[in-house]
Scaffold this active site. Structure first.
Site, short mmCIF file in Angstrom:
data_model
loop_
_atom_site.label_atom_id
_atom_site.label_comp_id
_atom_site.label_asym_id
_atom_site.label_seq_id
_atom_site.Cartn_x
_atom_site.Cartn_y
_atom_site.Cartn_z
CE1 TYR A 19 6.26 -5.55 0.00
CE2 TYR A 19 4.96 -7.55 -0.18
CZ TYR A 19 5.05 -6.19 0.03
OH TYR A 19 3.91 -5.48 0.25
CE1 TYR A 147 0.83 -4.91 3.10
CE2 TYR A 147 -1.02 -6.43 3.09
CZ TYR A 147 0.02 -5.80 2.43
OH TYR A 147 0.24 -6.06 1.10
CG ASP A 248 -8.32 -5.02 5.46
OD1 ASP A 248 -8.72 -6.16 5.15
OD2 ASP A 248 -7.25 -4.52 5.03
CE LYS A 277 -3.73 -12.24 2.58
NZ LYS A 277 -3.62 -10.82 2.93
C1 LIG Z 1 -3.46 -9.53 2.31
C2 LIG Z 1 -4.18 -8.35 2.82
C3 LIG Z 1 -4.56 -7.29 1.98
C4 LIG Z 1 -4.18 -7.23 0.53
O1 LIG Z 1 -4.74 -8.28 -0.21
P1 LIG Z 1 -4.09 -8.67 -1.64
O2 LIG Z 1 -5.01 -9.74 -2.14
O3 LIG Z 1 -2.71 -9.15 -1.36
O4 LIG Z 1 -4.11 -7.45 -2.48
C5 LIG Z 1 -5.27 -6.24 2.54
N1 LIG Z 1 -5.59 -6.24 3.85
C6 LIG Z 1 -5.25 -7.24 4.69
C7 LIG Z 1 -5.65 -7.18 6.12
C8 LIG Z 1 -4.52 -8.33 4.21
O5 LIG Z 1 -4.15 -9.30 5.04
#
Ligand SMILES: *Cc1c(COP(=O)(O)O)cnc(C)c1O
Length: 427
Positions: A19, A147, A248, A277
């Site tokens: 970003y 997100y 997610d 992550k």
């Molecule tokens: C960081 C994140 C993503 C995206 O993961 P990247 O490895 O950056 O592509 C998707 N969902 C959530 C909840 C996240 O925190």
């Protein structure tokens, strides 16, 4: 050898950061190495990492067990294609993930990043309904302030205001957005909180393939903690309306919230789960999408006969071997008490921030501490200030937060909370 100045100048003019503008307008600090919770800068300063390299590095940098697992795997093979071939690290990691996650999740798709794990989850849901003869189920229901990543399908489910919808509106699929949950994690649940989600499902379920959201904690969309009953009710509504549930847990997975997965607070098992992550302990990029036997077995009967996705670096053996060791490491100590201790220290030490003029709210859940301000921070000013105080944090918008490595010592955590108080007091 080029000087530190030359290196930073080339970086500023030629190397894109997350970003960022080009040339980069914001300060960037060059890192020499990292060890435990410490980041060693090339200019000689040492920082305590308060955000685990974007929530990944839960056991600190250079962990001997992760390094050992990587070395052992490199000496065998660092990569091999996954089309037509398999290997022990992928199979053993799949076994581990299946054992850790809710019972119905039995099938694992490995990929390279969180965003791709979300793309795969959404594709799975679309293709599942196609397989089942309901191809009109093409949309997704999500909740505001979410997100899910930066790729296009993931982006379509990000918050339409603080996400990037405005800019990319004409290229993004328009999804359904329920109001963000308002009842907080520790308040009394009220049925009204799920009304918007329920109404959208009732009206549009024929066209909705799945609901997708971050359970209990909305992360990059605002660091908000909401009531687990929301997740439970959402699951029941999805079942009622024949809509899949994608959770997610890319940010919340592997203990961060105080439970292994945030959906454990609601005792909900999704149809599809995304993790990433912290999966490799921040060692390298790896993510996974898990699903149920029922969903995965639908593909053989569908038109394509297979799930139409297969990244080049799928199930990279080096990443899988390190992830497996990271999860074994997590199993080897009482991380629940560790997270509990971090949580209570964060509660005690961040609470005084509440009285500062710039502060709107202070909240803590598990190893996540948030100080929400009234106004957005000025990154050009605040980032160097934290570095001067010897800590590494990465505020965004109106949010200053810490998600420290689980191995952080109380005195190191105090250094972080002191820096937050001191700097917020000067705003
Ligand atoms: C960081 C994140 C993503 C995206 O993961 P990247 O490895 O950056 O592509 C998707 N969902 C959530 C909840 C996240 O925190």
């Amino acid at each position: 050898m080029q000087s530190l100045q030359q290196l930073l100048e080339f970086d500023r003019l030629h190397v894109w950061h997350p970003y960022a503008a080009m040339p980069n307008l914001l300060p960037v600090f060059a890192v020499e190495s990292a060890q435990g919770v410490r980041i060693q800068l090339m200019d000689g300063r040492s920082l305590i990492d308060g955000i685990s390299s974007w929530w990944t590095c839960i056991h600190g940098y250079n962990h001997p067990r992760l390094n050992q697992a990587a070395h052992a795997q490199i000496d065998r093979m660092s990569h091999i294609m996954f089309g037509g071939l398999t290997h022990q690290p992928a199979v053993e990691l799949a076994q581990k993930l299946i054992a850790m996650t809710p019972a119905a999740l039995q099938q694992v798709f490995f990929c390279d990043s969180g965003s791709v794990a979300v793309e795969v989850a959404m594709k799975m849901a679309l293709q599942y309904w196609y397989n089942r003869g309901l191809p009109q189920k093409q949309r997704f229901l999500t909740i505001r302030n979410g997100y899910h990543g930066d790729t296009f399908a993931a982006m379509s489910a990000c918050d339409p205001v603080n996400g990037m919808h405005h800019l990319f509106r004409n290229s993004l699929t328009q999804q359904y957005f329920a109001e963000a949950p308002q009842i907080r994690f520790d308040q009394d649940w009220q049925e009204q909180d799920i009304a918007s989600f329920a109404a959208l499902l009732a009206a549009h379920h024929d066209h909705i393939a799945a609901a997708i959201f971050e359970p209990v904690v909305q992360n990059a969309g605002g660091m908000r903690f909401y009531h687990p009953d929301y997740v439970q009710q959402a699951k029941a509504l999805c079942e009622k309306y024949n809509v899949l549930l994608i959770l997610d847990e890319i940010a919340t997975g592997f203990g961060r919230t105080g439970k292994l997965f945030a959906c454990d607070y609601a005792t909900v098992c999704p149809d599809i789960l995304c993790v990433g992550k912290a999966l490799t302990g921040g060692f390298m990029s790896l993510a996974a999408t898990l699903t149920t036997r029922e969903i995965s077995e639908s593909f053989a009967a569908g038109e394509a006969g297979v799930l139409m996705h297969g990244p080049t670096f799928m199930a990279n053996p080096l990443a899988c071997a390190v992830a497996l060791e990271n999860l074994n490491l997590l199993d080897s100590y009482d991380w629940r008490s560790t997270i509990g201790a971090i949580a209570s220290q964060l509660k005690t030490e961040l609470e005084p921030c509440r009285s500062l003029a710039a502060v709107k709210d202070v909240r803590v859940l598990g190893a996540i501490g948030v100080v929400e301000l009234h106004e957005p921070v000025d990154m050009a000013v605040i980032q160097p200030r934290f570095v001067e105080e010897g800590v590494w944090l990465r505020p965004f918008g109106r949010l200053i937060y810490t998600m420290p490595p689980y191995i952080i010592q109380p005195s190191e955590l105090t250094a972080i909370t002191r820096a937050i108080y001191k700097i917020v007091a000067q705003i």
